[in-house]
Design a protein around this motif. Structure first.
Motif, PDB file in Angstrom:
ATOM      1  N   ILE A  78      -3.012  -5.286   1.224  1.00 13.83           N
ATOM      2  CA  ILE A  78      -2.053  -4.292   0.700  1.00 13.83           C
ATOM      3  C   ILE A  78      -1.570  -3.385   1.840  1.00 13.83           C
ATOM      4  CG2 ILE A  78      -2.699  -4.279  -1.744  1.00 13.83           C
ATOM      5  CD1 ILE A  78      -4.673  -1.973  -1.106  1.00 13.83           C
ATOM      6  N   GLU A  93       8.410  -7.826   7.573  1.00 14.02           N
ATOM      7  CA  GLU A  93       7.445  -8.450   8.491  1.00 14.02           C
ATOM      8  C   GLU A  93       6.124  -8.753   7.766  1.00 14.02           C
ATOM      9  OE1 GLU A  93       7.231  -6.158  12.139  1.00 14.02           O
ATOM     10  OE2 GLU A  93       5.165  -6.821  12.420  1.00 14.02           O
ATOM     11  N   LYS A  96       0.458  -0.918   4.032  1.00 13.72           N
ATOM     12  CA  LYS A  96       1.435   0.126   3.688  1.00 13.72           C
ATOM     13  C   LYS A  96       2.516   0.169   4.758  1.00 13.72           C
ATOM     14  CE  LYS A  96       2.906   4.499   4.616  1.00 13.72           C
ATOM     15  NZ  LYS A  96       3.240   5.064   5.948  1.00 13.72           N
ATOM     16  N   SER A  97       3.751   0.240   4.326  1.00 14.38           N
ATOM     17  CA  SER A  97       4.815   0.546   5.270  1.00 14.38           C
ATOM     18  C   SER A  97       5.959   1.227   4.541  1.00 14.38           C
ATOM     19  CB  SER A  97       5.335  -0.693   5.983  1.00 14.38           C
ATOM     20  OG  SER A  97       6.302  -0.280   6.943  1.00 14.38           O
ATOM     21  N   GLN A 140     -11.840  -3.476  -4.226  1.00 15.59           N
ATOM     22  CA  GLN A 140     -10.962  -3.067  -3.119  1.00 15.59           C
ATOM     23  C   GLN A 140     -11.789  -2.292  -2.111  1.00 15.59           C
ATOM     24  OE1 GLN A 140      -7.445   0.081  -2.465  1.00 15.59           O
ATOM     25  NE2 GLN A 140      -6.867  -1.490  -3.943  1.00 15.59           N
ATOM     26  N   TYR A 164      -8.199  -3.098   1.981  1.00 16.28           N
ATOM     27  CA  TYR A 164      -7.363  -1.950   2.352  1.00 16.28           C
ATOM     28  C   TYR A 164      -7.506  -1.706   3.842  1.00 16.28           C
ATOM     29  CZ  TYR A 164     -11.082   1.818   1.914  1.00 16.28           C
ATOM     30  OH  TYR A 164     -12.165   2.643   2.030  1.00 16.28           O
ATOM     31  N   ALA A 165      -6.501  -1.010   4.403  1.00 18.02           N
ATOM     32  CA  ALA A 165      -6.410  -0.838   5.857  1.00 18.02           C
ATOM     33  C   ALA A 165      -6.440  -2.189   6.583  1.00 18.02           C
ATOM     34  CB  ALA A 165      -7.535   0.072   6.360  1.00 18.02           C
ATOM     35  N   ASP A 204       0.199  -0.999  -4.885  1.00 15.38           N
ATOM     36  CA  ASP A 204      -1.106  -0.331  -4.984  1.00 15.38           C
ATOM     37  C   ASP A 204      -0.912   1.177  -4.843  1.00 15.38           C
ATOM     38  OD1 ASP A 204      -4.230  -0.625  -4.726  1.00 15.38           O
ATOM     39  OD2 ASP A 204      -3.613   0.860  -3.222  1.00 15.38           O
ATOM     40  N   GLY A 247       0.852  -1.190   0.000  1.00 16.81           N
ATOM     41  CA  GLY A 247       0.000   0.000   0.000  1.00 16.81           C
ATOM     42  C   GLY A 247       0.886   1.238   0.000  1.00 16.81           C
ATOM     43  N   THR A 248       0.409   2.336  -0.587  1.00 16.62           N
ATOM     44  CA  THR A 248       1.275   3.523  -0.672  1.00 16.62           C
ATOM     45  C   THR A 248       0.572   4.837  -0.311  1.00 16.62           C
ATOM     46  OG1 THR A 248       0.818   3.908  -3.027  1.00 16.62           O
ATOM     47  CG2 THR A 248       2.666   2.426  -2.508  1.00 16.62           C
TER      48      THR A 248
HETATM   49  N1  LIG Z   1      -9.308   2.307  -2.088  1.00 13.59           N
HETATM   50  C1  LIG Z   1      -9.286   3.132  -1.079  1.00 13.59           C
HETATM   51  O1  LIG Z   1     -10.157   3.998  -0.922  1.00 13.59           O
HETATM   52  C2  LIG Z   1      -8.178   3.027  -0.069  1.00 13.59           C
HETATM   53  C3  LIG Z   1      -8.313   3.669   1.182  1.00 13.59           C
HETATM   54  C4  LIG Z   1      -7.264   3.526   2.086  1.00 13.59           C
HETATM   55  C5  LIG Z   1      -6.159   2.779   1.750  1.00 13.59           C
HETATM   56  N2  LIG Z   1      -6.039   2.191   0.525  1.00 13.59           N
HETATM   57  C6  LIG Z   1      -4.839   1.412   0.130  1.00 13.59           C
HETATM   58  O2  LIG Z   1      -4.629   0.412   1.116  1.00 13.59           O
HETATM   59  C7  LIG Z   1      -3.327   0.558   1.662  1.00 13.59           C
HETATM   60  C8  LIG Z   1      -3.314   0.089   3.101  1.00 13.59           C
HETATM   61  O3  LIG Z   1      -4.173   0.859   3.918  1.00 13.59           O
HETATM   62  P1  LIG Z   1      -3.634   1.904   4.997  1.00 13.59           P
HETATM   63  O4  LIG Z   1      -2.324   2.415   4.557  1.00 13.59           O
HETATM   64  O5  LIG Z   1      -4.713   2.875   5.262  1.00 13.59           O
HETATM   65  O6  LIG Z   1      -3.523   1.055   6.335  1.00 13.59           O
HETATM   66  P2  LIG Z   1      -2.696  -0.218   6.841  1.00 13.59           P
HETATM   67  O7  LIG Z   1      -1.910  -0.816   5.752  1.00 13.59           O
HETATM   68  O8  LIG Z   1      -3.661  -1.044   7.596  1.00 13.59           O
HETATM   69  O9  LIG Z   1      -1.727   0.442   7.901  1.00 13.59           O
HETATM   70  C9  LIG Z   1      -0.612   1.210   7.522  1.00 13.59           C
HETATM   71  C10 LIG Z   1      -0.016   1.796   8.790  1.00 13.59           C
HETATM   72  O10 LIG Z   1       0.449   0.748   9.634  1.00 13.59           O
HETATM   73  C11 LIG Z   1       1.841   0.884   9.910  1.00 13.59           C
HETATM   74  N3  LIG Z   1       2.406  -0.471   9.762  1.00 13.59           N
HETATM   75  C12 LIG Z   1       2.662  -1.147   8.625  1.00 13.59           C
HETATM   76  N4  LIG Z   1       3.126  -2.370   8.886  1.00 13.59           N
HETATM   77  C13 LIG Z   1       3.190  -2.479  10.228  1.00 13.59           C
HETATM   78  C14 LIG Z   1       3.598  -3.509  11.105  1.00 13.59           C
HETATM   79  N5  LIG Z   1       4.051  -4.669  10.630  1.00 13.59           N
HETATM   80  N6  LIG Z   1       3.515  -3.289  12.441  1.00 13.59           N
HETATM   81  C15 LIG Z   1       3.074  -2.096  12.918  1.00 13.59           C
HETATM   82  N7  LIG Z   1       2.670  -1.074  12.132  1.00 13.59           N
HETATM   83  C16 LIG Z   1       2.719  -1.269  10.798  1.00 13.59           C
HETATM   84  C17 LIG Z   1       2.375   1.843   8.866  1.00 13.59           C
HETATM   85  O11 LIG Z   1       3.416   2.617   9.374  1.00 13.59           O
HETATM   86  P3  LIG Z   1       4.915   2.593   8.737  1.00 13.59           P
HETATM   87  O12 LIG Z   1       4.793   3.063   7.319  1.00 13.59           O
HETATM   88  O13 LIG Z   1       5.678   3.522   9.605  1.00 13.59           O
HETATM   89  O14 LIG Z   1       5.392   1.175   8.833  1.00 13.59           O
HETATM   90  C18 LIG Z   1       1.150   2.709   8.561  1.00 13.59           C
HETATM   91  O15 LIG Z   1       1.054   3.761   9.491  1.00 13.59           O
HETATM   92  C19 LIG Z   1      -3.041   2.055   1.473  1.00 13.59           C
HETATM   93  O16 LIG Z   1      -1.702   2.383   1.672  1.00 13.59           O
HETATM   94  C20 LIG Z   1      -3.563   2.244   0.084  1.00 13.59           C
HETATM   95  O17 LIG Z   1      -2.646   1.753  -0.884  1.00 13.59           O
HETATM   96  C21 LIG Z   1      -7.058   2.293  -0.377  1.00 13.59           C
END
Ligand SMILES: NC(=O)c1ccc[n+]([C@@H]2O[C@H](COP(=O)([O-])OP(=O)(O)OC[C@H]3O[C@@H](n4cnc5c(N)ncnc54)[C@H](OP(=O)(O)O)[C@@H]3O)[C@@H](O)[C@H]2O)c1
Length: 362
Positions: free
Chosen positions: A296, A307, A298-299, A211, A237-238, A70, A45-46
């Protein structure tokens, strides 16, 4: 002689173990309907990853074995991601065919007449000839500032809604782009069952991917069943409960910080993680992937990138899966309701039921 038989037995057993574990460790895929293309079940995720950071992160992620990225027009990082992909390929680390790149048609381009304009711009930014998956990002549409390519906002802060959003017409142009080879697979994001049904009914290429927000607190069981019945792969996502969303929504939209979930800190998750010598994040991701859902996370940290990929060498037991399933809060678990775009709920295609949706708002 006896010793030889024993050795053969041991080597047979260890061979079986090696092949079992290497199968589990290998990057897994799901097969998309119609094209039979393979989509890696873990992607990067980005969202909220700024261009100056994401370029290095994507290159590192590809080196670590990620093959699925993504992004979206709205994340403002397609060009940096394109730079990383281009460099990785020109450094001889892999080919375009090894990668699965997803991007999304933005809310400001959610109309038939804008699909080609945005797709061409996004391909230019990504420096690609095609994307593996193109999603309509959200079901609603905003009028677009033609200079900045951002939504037009009224003096009272409400977004200028495009009340003429027509998903079927938009989809038809996406089908043409697929035919022309600029998109390999088509999908939707943040659409509800009725909206998807309408497209399924009219489409030549049926939606292949949906998604949506999906994590332990918001498991989307009904929507997943619907997708299963229509051969639509679900991407979560999330998947970690979007820990980064809290700071973003609190600082940018004045949300209350208390209402955001802390899935990684839940005792139930921690307990299961300890049993498997894994981290809470790995348990949350494995829970979804084990149910054929693409994740997906994001990190931007190398450590967490590794991890989040380390989820193929163990399996959650049925009892553990049940514990996780019980965490579902239904609609109350939703984080992303998009109400931060003032007035969006008045759009005829706003996809979510409003009861219980304002939980995260002050
Ligand atoms: N279609 C849509 O409307 C929509 C909406 C939201 C998101 N998305 C997509 O889905 C992706 C993922 O969702 P998201 O970014 O909202 O949330 P997520 O992937 O659930 O969480 C990302 C957050 O968790 C932290 N993190 C990542 N891996 C970790 C781990 N192993 N342990 C502890 N913390 C961790 C990250 O910080 P660090 O970066 O510091 O590791 C970041 O702050 C997005 O990046 C995007 O590509 C799509």
């Amino acid at each position: 002689m006896k010793c030889g038989i024993q050795l053969r037995c041991i080597s047979n057993i260890s061979l079986r173990y090696i092949s079992f574990y290497s199968r589990l460790r290998k990057m897994k895929f799901v097969t998309l309907s119609q094209t039979k293309n393979l989509m890696p079940t873990v992607g990067l995720g980005t969202w909220q990853a700024p261009p100056e950071v994401i370029e290095t992160v994507v290159y590192k992620a590809l080196d670590l074995g990620y093959r699925h990225i993504d992004t979206a027009f709205n994340y403002n990082n397609e060009e940096a991601i394109g730079n990383a992909i281009k460099k990785w390929i020109s450094d001889g680390k892999g080919t375009r065919q090894d990668l699965f790149i997803t991007t999304k048609l933005p809310h400001v381009g959610n109309r038939a007449s804008d699909v080609k304009k945005f797709l061409e711009l996004q391909l230019r930014r990504l420096q690609l000839d095609y994307v593996d998956l193109y999603l309509i990002h959200v079901a609603f549409g905003f009028h677009c500032d033609p200079e900045k390519l951002t939504p037009l906002v009224k003096p009272n802060g409400e977004y200028e809604l495009d009340m003429d959003t027509n998903h079927v017409e938009t989809w038809r142009v996406m089908e043409q782009c697929k035919q022309e080879g600029r998109i390999r697979n088509l999908g939707l994001s943040n659409f509800n069952e009725d909206q998807i049904s309408k497209i399924v009914k009219e489409a030549t290429v049926k939606p292949q991917v949906l998604q949506v927000e999906l994590h332990a607190y918001f498991q989307q069981m009904a929507l997943r069943k619907f997708c299963d019945e229509h051969d639509i792969i679900v991407t979560a996502y999330a998947p970690l409960g979007s820990p980064g969303a809290k700071d973003h929504f609190v600082s940018k939209y004045n949300y209350s910080p208390d209402t955001f979930p802390d899935l990684l800190g839940l005792p139930e998750i921690k307990q299961i993680a300890e049993k498997h010598s894994k981290t809470p994040a790995q348990i949350l991701l494995r829970f979804l992937v084990q149910q054929q859902i693409v994740v997906i996370p994001k990190s931007t940290s190398e450590h967490r990138l590794k991890e989040n990929m380390g989820i193929y060498d163990f399996e959650l037991l049925p009892a553990e899966v049940n514990v996780l399933k019980k965490l579902d809060k239904g609609e109350k678990g939703r984080i992303f309701n998009f109400l931060f775009w003032k007035g969006v709920e008045k759009h005829p295609e706003y996809p979510f039921k409003l009861s219980g949706l304002d939980a995260t708002q002050t």
